[in-house]
Design an enzyme around this catalytic site. Sequence first.
Site, PDB file in Angstrom:
ATOM      1  N   PHE A  58       0.803  -1.221   0.000  1.00 41.30           N
ATOM      2  CA  PHE A  58       0.000   0.000   0.000  1.00 41.30           C
ATOM      3  C   PHE A  58       0.841   1.279   0.000  1.00 41.30           C
ATOM      4  O   PHE A  58       0.393   2.310  -0.490  1.00 41.30           O
ATOM      5  CB  PHE A  58      -0.912  -0.029   1.230  1.00 41.30           C
ATOM      6  N   TYR A  59       2.051   1.226   0.549  1.00 33.99           N
ATOM      7  CA  TYR A  59       2.875   2.430   0.636  1.00 33.99           C
ATOM      8  C   TYR A  59       3.185   2.935  -0.769  1.00 33.99           C
ATOM      9  O   TYR A  59       3.781   2.237  -1.583  1.00 33.99           O
ATOM     10  CB  TYR A  59       4.178   2.173   1.379  1.00 33.99           C
ATOM     11  N   SER A  60       2.773   4.126  -1.057  1.00 30.98           N
ATOM     12  CA  SER A  60       2.937   4.749  -2.374  1.00 30.98           C
ATOM     13  C   SER A  60       2.356   3.883  -3.480  1.00 30.98           C
ATOM     14  O   SER A  60       2.822   3.893  -4.606  1.00 30.98           O
ATOM     15  CB  SER A  60       4.402   5.060  -2.675  1.00 30.98           C
TER      16      SER A  60
END
Length: 110
Positions: A58-60
């Site tokens: 999910f990060y970036s």
Amino acid sequence: MQYVKLGQSGLKVSRLCLGTMNMGSKEWKPWIFNEKESEPIIAHALDMGVNFIDLADFYSLGAGEEVVCNVLRRIARRDDLVITTKVGYAMNNDINAQGHSRKNIFKPQY
């Protein structure tokens, strides 16, 4: 650095884990560090003995994993690290880009 056993896995990880939510693409959030900005942070953590790195798809929206892994390829040996990731958050609004599993709505016709 102190090291501890990771559960019952037999792996030894640094007591401190490098979180990477702040690494990836500024297109996701303006406070994110790009690859060039992330490298000194990752390098310093490794120099201090950190061998435990936490990621999430999910990060970036996936760019975070790419950035961190690109840096690690250049400056570290994969066998020296324990890398974890989390999954399940929506990557976009598409029905198949979120969750851990989906109910099969198609019933076979026999």
